[in-house]
Design a protein around this motif. Sequence first.
Motif: not given
Lengths: 275, 284
Positions: A104, A106-108, A111-117, A147, B32, B36
């Motif tokens: 994956v 690193p930017v993605v 992003l997925i953490y930003l979207l969820l949290y 991650f 983890v 997400p």
Amino acid sequence: MRRIGDAPLVRRLLIGAALLLSALFLLLPLVAIFAQAFSQGVMVFWENVSNAFTLHAIGLTLVIALMTIPICLVFGVALAWLVTRFSFPGRRILQTLIDIPFAVSPVVAGLIYLLLYGRNGWIGGWLDSHDIQLMFAWPGILMVTIFVTCPFVARELIPLMQAQGSREEEAAVTLGASGWTTFWRVTLPNIRWALLYGIILTNARAVGEFGAVSVVSGAIRGQTNTLPLHLEQLYQDYNAVGAFASAALLALIALLTLAAKAGLEWRASRREAYT
Amino acid sequence: MSQLAFWRSGSTRVLPGFGLSMGISVLFISLVLLLPITGLFGQLSELSLAEYFAIITEGRVVASYMVTIGAAAVAALVNAVFGLLLAWVLVRYEFPGKRLLDALMDLPFALPTAVAGITLATLYAGNGWVGNIIEPMGLQVAYTWVGIALAMAFTSIPFVVRTVQPVLEDLPAEVDEAAMSLGATDGVAFRRVIMPHLWPALVTGTGLAFVRSLGEFGAIIFIAGNMPYETEITALMIFVKLQEYDYAGASAIASVVLFVSLALLLAINIWQGRFVRRLHGGKG
């Protein structure tokens, strides 16, 4: 008996090409980092390293790495124990899943953490109503660092533990040792060097992560700036010497990582020669 | 005695810790890694299918796919050749500085990507050590797609070297001795005798280098110049959308990147699994 590529001319040509290309492609950038960092003398380098914002960035980076390592360590050992000591349906799937962070971007990952949290996310919205902010604060940096670094320990341990097999542990258990005693006295001594190398790799990546951290950190100077983000800001502000001072610190950690690896490999080859 | 035979057959678990290690592993992977990713789909569900396709096929975004895939392909091919050369030299020859060269191979993995990024940008800029020499010759690397490919090649070279190296080490000496004693020239013997053993590992390493290059960000953005339609990589497009608070747009593009990289990862794993099995089958 002559082997392929043993003719003196071929040999010299190939070694020469490999050395020349590596020098230009790999060694030159390494030299350039330190040359740039010290281009205005040691005093300027020291001023750049010891200013408050840099010191704060160094501190935050180290704290994040120190928190990441034990978490990845527990997970890595548990996963390696699970997939090398037991066979069960879904074992191969677990081993594939663990590679996800390597594939994956690193930017993605950020992003997925930003979207969820983040404030608008499923979990972030609920946390926000309880006044807990994870993103654009140090917990977010920690989460994405975990991650991106979580495969390293497991990746180092799994091939080794697979090769060693479980005979010694089984012997200990059938002789009456408890699970923990077996782990501490039998397993750990066998895997300690691979474990150490896994930790070194985890540390190197945790300290240097840029893409994922830059998405979730907010990069507030003196607050949520890690060392890689700090050097980016300095570089964008045309303070190249300052940026390379921070870069030199990170390059030093990279060199120590390489030295540790070479040392561990040398140890392993020496032990092999004895036995 | 019968008990001994029983646990050797592997049909029961003698070792403790199955529940604990399974619990930790599954909990960790779920929280983890997997949870997400569901956040991404949550965000995507707010888009209609038409909106989704409009975002991922917009001109500037498509141009970024082209730049990223093209540069990553060039970087992977260059690394296939360069990595094979390095692995060969490191395994087959003895020379002063060999240990240092071997250690240097891991530098791109150990060096933070942002450090690699500003260093390459500084070296290849017009007034940099390398740019100084090559720009008067008409070779522009910084702020072009060549610079992007260069940064990708730098960060992914260890994948090829470290995948090919162990296979080359395990190759028995008799393999090339037989070829040489039958009078083959070096070139023919390498192509006919060594390459058949090597190419599965070479493909795996090159594939891993390609996947890594597709997602790379920190090493590239400084040297890329980031001109829309010209030198913008897809990872940067996601980053730009995020800075504009366009979360839906960022998620749509990210889903494309995520899908492609996971599909490639799966393909490489299957490829590798098949090749490993074949190798063991051959031995047994």
